[in-house]
Design a protein around this motif. Structure first.
Motif, PDB file in Angstrom:
ATOM      1  N   PRO A   2      -9.762  17.442  -8.284  1.00 21.10           N
ATOM      2  CA  PRO A   2     -10.364  18.702  -7.868  1.00 21.10           C
ATOM      3  C   PRO A   2      -9.352  19.851  -7.885  1.00 21.10           C
ATOM      4  CG  PRO A   2     -11.038  16.934  -6.413  1.00 21.10           C
ATOM      5  CD  PRO A   2     -10.015  16.358  -7.346  1.00 21.10           C
ATOM      6  N   GLY A   3      -9.757  20.946  -8.502  1.00 22.12           N
ATOM      7  CA  GLY A   3      -8.907  22.131  -8.485  1.00 22.12           C
ATOM      8  C   GLY A   3      -7.848  22.174  -9.565  1.00 22.12           C
ATOM      9  N   HIS A   4      -7.764  21.115 -10.370  1.00 19.33           N
ATOM     10  CA  HIS A   4      -6.737  21.085 -11.404  1.00 19.33           C
ATOM     11  C   HIS A   4      -7.346  20.729 -12.745  1.00 19.33           C
ATOM     12  CE1 HIS A   4      -3.319  21.452  -8.765  1.00 19.33           C
ATOM     13  NE2 HIS A   4      -3.983  20.682  -7.921  1.00 19.33           N
ATOM     14  N   GLY A   5      -6.582  21.019 -13.768  1.00 17.65           N
ATOM     15  CA  GLY A   5      -6.847  20.451 -15.083  1.00 17.65           C
ATOM     16  C   GLY A   5      -8.028  21.040 -15.827  1.00 17.65           C
ATOM     17  N   LEU A   6      -8.192  20.477 -17.011  1.00 10.85           N
ATOM     18  CA  LEU A   6      -9.198  20.966 -17.959  1.00 10.85           C
ATOM     19  C   LEU A   6      -9.798  19.751 -18.650  1.00 10.85           C
ATOM     20  CD1 LEU A   6     -10.116  23.463 -19.960  1.00 10.85           C
ATOM     21  CD2 LEU A   6      -8.347  22.483 -21.407  1.00 10.85           C
ATOM     22  N   ILE A   7     -11.119  19.718 -18.738  1.00 11.10           N
ATOM     23  CA  ILE A   7     -11.765  18.629 -19.483  1.00 11.10           C
ATOM     24  C   ILE A   7     -12.428  19.237 -20.717  1.00 11.10           C
ATOM     25  CG2 ILE A   7     -13.274  16.625 -19.348  1.00 11.10           C
ATOM     26  CD1 ILE A   7     -13.221  16.798 -16.373  1.00 11.10           C
ATOM     27  N   ILE A   8     -12.122  18.647 -21.869  1.00  8.23           N
ATOM     28  CA  ILE A   8     -12.700  19.131 -23.126  1.00  8.23           C
ATOM     29  C   ILE A   8     -13.796  18.160 -23.543  1.00  8.23           C
ATOM     30  CG2 ILE A   8     -12.216  19.724 -25.536  1.00  8.23           C
ATOM     31  CD1 ILE A   8      -9.225  19.995 -24.667  1.00  8.23           C
ATOM     32  N   PHE A   9     -14.990  18.665 -23.725  1.00  7.84           N
ATOM     33  CA  PHE A   9     -16.096  17.827 -24.200  1.00  7.84           C
ATOM     34  C   PHE A   9     -16.451  18.298 -25.610  1.00  7.84           C
ATOM     35  CE2 PHE A   9     -16.594  17.770 -19.575  1.00  7.84           C
ATOM     36  CZ  PHE A   9     -16.690  16.405 -19.343  1.00  7.84           C
ATOM     37  N   ASP A  10     -16.150  17.459 -26.609  1.00  2.83           N
ATOM     38  CA  ASP A  10     -16.420  17.837 -27.998  1.00  2.83           C
ATOM     39  C   ASP A  10     -17.724  17.162 -28.448  1.00  2.83           C
ATOM     40  OD1 ASP A  10     -16.449  18.485 -30.639  1.00  2.83           O
ATOM     41  OD2 ASP A  10     -14.560  17.535 -31.170  1.00  2.83           O
ATOM     42  N   GLU A  11     -18.786  17.900 -28.430  1.00  5.14           N
ATOM     43  CA  GLU A  11     -20.109  17.386 -28.826  1.00  5.14           C
ATOM     44  C   GLU A  11     -20.438  16.088 -28.088  1.00  5.14           C
ATOM     45  OE1 GLU A  11     -22.064  19.135 -30.582  1.00  5.14           O
ATOM     46  OE2 GLU A  11     -20.892  20.302 -32.014  1.00  5.14           O
ATOM     47  N   SER A  12     -20.010  15.989 -26.853  1.00  6.41           N
ATOM     48  CA  SER A  12     -20.170  14.727 -26.126  1.00  6.41           C
ATOM     49  C   SER A  12     -21.593  14.500 -25.674  1.00  6.41           C
ATOM     50  CB  SER A  12     -19.292  14.728 -24.880  1.00  6.41           C
ATOM     51  OG  SER A  12     -18.046  15.263 -25.163  1.00  6.41           O
ATOM     52  N   THR A  13     -22.385  15.555 -25.649  1.00  4.69           N
ATOM     53  CA  THR A  13     -23.732  15.402 -25.095  1.00  4.69           C
ATOM     54  C   THR A  13     -24.751  15.040 -26.164  1.00  4.69           C
ATOM     55  OG1 THR A  13     -24.103  17.761 -25.431  1.00  4.69           O
ATOM     56  CG2 THR A  13     -23.334  17.086 -23.265  1.00  4.69           C
ATOM     57  N   ARG A  14     -24.300  14.905 -27.412  1.00  4.53           N
ATOM     58  CA  ARG A  14     -25.297  14.774 -28.475  1.00  4.53           C
ATOM     59  C   ARG A  14     -26.147  13.511 -28.352  1.00  4.53           C
ATOM     60  NH1 ARG A  14     -22.806  12.048 -33.451  1.00  4.53           N
ATOM     61  NH2 ARG A  14     -20.738  11.532 -32.719  1.00  4.53           N
ATOM     62  N   ALA A  15     -25.612  12.471 -27.699  1.00  4.19           N
ATOM     63  CA  ALA A  15     -26.403  11.245 -27.585  1.00  4.19           C
ATOM     64  C   ALA A  15     -27.089  11.108 -26.230  1.00  4.19           C
ATOM     65  CB  ALA A  15     -25.514  10.032 -27.842  1.00  4.19           C
ATOM     66  N   LEU A  16     -26.903  12.074 -25.356  1.00  2.00           N
ATOM     67  CA  LEU A  16     -27.477  11.915 -24.017  1.00  2.00           C
ATOM     68  C   LEU A  16     -28.951  12.295 -23.994  1.00  2.00           C
ATOM     69  CD1 LEU A  16     -24.741  13.361 -21.606  1.00  2.00           C
ATOM     70  CD2 LEU A  16     -25.001  11.049 -22.471  1.00  2.00           C
ATOM     71  N   GLY A  17     -29.733  11.483 -23.326  1.00  2.00           N
ATOM     72  CA  GLY A  17     -31.132  11.819 -23.110  1.00  2.00           C
ATOM     73  C   GLY A  17     -31.226  12.899 -22.038  1.00  2.00           C
ATOM     74  N   ARG A  18     -32.451  13.366 -21.816  1.00  2.00           N
ATOM     75  CA  ARG A  18     -32.571  14.529 -20.941  1.00  2.00           C
ATOM     76  C   ARG A  18     -32.074  14.275 -19.526  1.00  2.00           C
ATOM     77  NH1 ARG A  18     -38.192  16.769 -20.333  1.00  2.00           N
ATOM     78  NH2 ARG A  18     -37.839  17.611 -22.387  1.00  2.00           N
ATOM     79  N   ARG A  19     -32.432  13.091 -18.995  1.00  2.00           N
ATOM     80  CA  ARG A  19     -32.034  12.848 -17.611  1.00  2.00           C
ATOM     81  C   ARG A  19     -30.525  12.758 -17.477  1.00  2.00           C
ATOM     82  NH1 ARG A  19     -36.424   8.832 -15.149  1.00  2.00           N
ATOM     83  NH2 ARG A  19     -37.996  10.428 -15.280  1.00  2.00           N
ATOM     84  N   ALA A  20     -29.917  12.025 -18.439  1.00  2.00           N
ATOM     85  CA  ALA A  20     -28.460  11.898 -18.413  1.00  2.00           C
ATOM     86  C   ALA A  20     -27.825  13.275 -18.566  1.00  2.00           C
ATOM     87  CB  ALA A  20     -28.006  10.973 -19.527  1.00  2.00           C
ATOM     88  N   LEU A  21     -28.473  14.110 -19.341  1.00  2.00           N
ATOM     89  CA  LEU A  21     -27.944  15.451 -19.572  1.00  2.00           C
ATOM     90  C   LEU A  21     -27.999  16.284 -18.291  1.00  2.00           C
ATOM     91  CD1 LEU A  21     -26.943  16.799 -22.180  1.00  2.00           C
ATOM     92  CD2 LEU A  21     -29.159  17.888 -22.346  1.00  2.00           C
ATOM     93  N   GLU A  22     -29.109  16.146 -17.574  1.00  2.00           N
ATOM     94  CA  GLU A  22     -29.241  16.881 -16.304  1.00  2.00           C
ATOM     95  C   GLU A  22     -28.100  16.509 -15.358  1.00  2.00           C
ATOM     96  OE1 GLU A  22     -32.789  18.994 -17.108  1.00  2.00           O
ATOM     97  OE2 GLU A  22     -31.362  19.181 -15.479  1.00  2.00           O
ATOM     98  N   HIS A  23     -27.855  15.201 -15.293  1.00  2.00           N
ATOM     99  CA  HIS A  23     -26.773  14.721 -14.442  1.00  2.00           C
ATOM    100  C   HIS A  23     -25.442  15.270 -14.912  1.00  2.00           C
ATOM    101  CE1 HIS A  23     -27.653  11.978 -11.260  1.00  2.00           C
ATOM    102  NE2 HIS A  23     -28.655  11.470 -11.950  1.00  2.00           N
TER     103      HIS A  23
END
Ligand code: ATP
Length: 574
Positions: free
Chosen positions: A177-198
């Motif tokens: 918490p409060g630190h760092g950076l997370i890079i998501f490179d097209e990571s959501t392309r396989a997620l269904g809607r519910r997983a995406l909401e989460h």
């Protein structure tokens, strides 16, 4: 391009979480990034968008040490310079985590091993790994994601959505918490809607603590809904740097990204004429999560099939193509009925059914082979059993024809697939199966599910700090989400796994997008987008779908390189 110091120091805003200056990357004679600069502030979701091949993943790979930038580049995390090329251990220690487009999982290792890789600790005199403890830590992060994936299964046996979940969980477990950076490179392309909401709810929580997110996506609605600012790449250059997203529309982003607006071909009278030919009829299909499914796909038509996770809609392409054994059902094509349970992958291809699988990296393409070898593979492997071998001349004509039609970049049949951008690799996968001239093409695609959430923007408080999302906004998000999945009037309740709730509607489906990249003219008043509801079936003309998926140029329904018409009916898109 460098970020001007005044741009960030004029206010009392805290120092940037990530600063990138003058990053240029060259492969041979190909310069794929030119003087790229980007600044990610603490506690923001920063979108990075651009067309296929514009250099987004290359930048992510520079930040994690996979690629070496040309001399002169600078990368700072929390004002501390990183040594270049980036050492993965140093960038991780600085708080940079990444989920690459390929997900970076080791298929033969189990879920828990993939998840805890590099974090496993041997304890005690025997220097043993305390698996109970490792599992407990893994459970915590999966609970946070609201998903469970069996720990002991090899990752190679998982579905694409589960694989994505593992990769995302691996990045999230290190977020402090409060630190760092997370890079998501097209990571959501396989997620269904519910997983995406989460997923997006978690992103909200993460950035609320001050951790930052760099979100690389080609789904502009995700940028509109989730990002605070956006940087846009075009042909390896930054064309928009850190623009506030509030008030922007997808059309604005598209125009900035392409340097021009999209044209709706249907408004120009270029809509495809109805194709003649016999329909493909599927009756009583059963197997996996599907029970007694009937489909009727007219010649030249795209039939979209969607539903909630577990409804079985995503099993249908695999059952129709013999990739998964069907328990029952018949498929009638050109007036001939085939028993689905007798189909093997080879007999399905011979019968004219092509599966375009999900997970191109591990199920669809050979990265170490060339574009030509991949695209012509079904032809060359078929010709080994035929009297006349498939000639090099035919192969060249076929491959260059498809490279041209789908606008694969670079347009070089000899390029190795592993060196292509993700979107261009997807085009090769599509070409590989469309080139077989199938009667029925069944692409299993992630496109088409759209996240429904109230657009929000955190904004800044008077001290220049990003506002944290309050309970009100999150509640609003949830309420809207519930509203969005409420069936349209007249739609029956979800009838259970594998059953169709709503029969295919005839005519054009104009508001929604199977590919997430529909050409919308904001000046035209389209009917309100239809919302995906349980088990719903959408019809769409095939050119319209391919048009939005094939990049710069519309799909031309002319002759293929072998003089045949391109394949007709296509089931779903991408
Ligand atoms: N290892 C490599 N060798 C040669 N060229 C490469 C290599 N990696 C990437 N490229 C080229 O760099 C360009 C940018 O690719 P990159 O993957 O960064 O694009 P992208 O913006 O992420 O696209 P997409 O949205 O399709 O994933 C492409 O032309 C690609 O072919």
């Amino acid at each position: 391009m460098s970020i001007q110091p005044e741009a960030r120091t004029a206010t009392s805003a805290p120092p940037a979480r990530l600063e990138v200056h003058d990053v240029t990357v060259t492969f041979g004679s190909n310069r794929v990034l030119r003087d790229v600069a980007i600044e990610v502030r603490p506690g923001e979701i920063h979108g990075l968008i651009g067309q296929n091949g514009s250099g987004k993943s290359t930048l992510a790979k520079v930040l994690t040490g996979l690629y070496t930038p040309d001399p002169g580049a600078r990368v700072l995390v929390d004002s501390e310079p990183l040594r270049l090329p980036v050492r993965p251990a140093e960038s991780r220690a600085a708080g940079v985590a990444v989920v690459h487009q390929s997900l970076g999982l080791i298929d033969r290792m189990s879920v828990i091993e993939n998840l805890r890789m590099g974090r496993l600790r041997a304890r005690g005199l025997g220097r043993r790994i305390d698996w109970k403890r490792e599992r407990a830590e893994a459970e915590t992060v999966f609970d946070r994601l609201g998903r469970r994936v069996p720990f002991d299964v090899p990752v190679g046996a998982l579905r694409e959505e589960e694989r994505a979940t593992v990769a995302i969980a691996r990045a999230l477990q290190d977020a402090t918490p409060g630190h760092g950076l997370i890079i998501f490179d097209e990571s959501t392309r396989a997620l269904g809607r519910r997983a995406l909401e989460h997923f997006f709810a978690i992103l909200d929580e993460i950035v609320a603590t001050g951790t930052s997110v760099l979100l690389i996506t080609h789904r502009l609605e995700e940028i509109i809904d989730a990002a605070d600012r956006v940087t846009i790449l075009r042909d390896g250059r930054v064309v928009e740097s850190g623009r506030e997203v509030a008030g922007m529309s997808e059309a604005t982003l598209t125009t900035m990204m392409l340097g021009r607006g999209l044209v709706d071909l249907s408004s120009q009278g270029t809509a495809p004429a109805a194709a003649s030919g016999s329909p493909v009829v599927v009756e009583h299909l059963a197997g996996l999560g599907v029970a007694d499914l009937d489909l009727h796909v007219a010649a030249g038509e795209v039939l979209g099939l969607t539903g909630i996770a577990g409804s079985g809609y995503d099993d249908v392409p695999y059952l129709l193509s013999g990739a998964s054994p069907a328990a029952d059902g018949t498929i009638t094509m050109r007036g001939t009925a085939v028993a689905a349970r007798q189909l093997s992958p080879a007999s399905a291809v011979a019968a004219g059914i092509a599966l375009v699988p999900e997970g191109r990296e591990h199920a669809g393409l050979a990265g170490s082979l060339s574009v030509a070898e991949n695209a012509a593979f079904p032809q060359t492997s078929r010709s080994r059993r035929a009297l006349l071998p498939y000639s090099a001349k035919d192969e060249k004509a076929l491959v260059t024809g498809w490279i041209d039609q789908l606008d694969v970049r670079p347009p070089d049949p000899k390029s190795l697939v592993k060196n292509l951008s993700g979107g261009n690799a997807q085009k090769v996968l599509l070409a590989k199966w469309l080139a077989t001239d199938p009667e029925l093409a069944a692409p299993r695609t992630d496109a088409g599910r759209r996240r429904r959430r109230a657009p929000h923007h955190r904004g800044r408080d008077p001290e220049g700090r990003l506002r944290r999302p309050g309970g009100h906004r999150r509640r609003l998000g949830r309420e809207r989400a519930v509203d969005a999945v409420r069936p349209d009037p007249g739609v029956r309740r979800w009838p259970g796994p594998g059953r169709v709730d709503r029969p295919a509607e005839s005519g054009r489906h104009r508001g929604s997008d199977l590919c997430g990249r529909i050409a919308r003219d904001p000046a035209r008043s389209h009917p309100a987008p239809r919302r995906g509801v349980n088990g719903r079936v959408i019809r769409q003309r095939h050119r319209r779908v391919l048009l939005h998926c094939s990049g710069r140029r519309p799909y031309q329904r002319g002759r293929t390189a072998r003089g045949r018409l391109p394949p007709l009916p296509v089931l779903a898109g991408r």
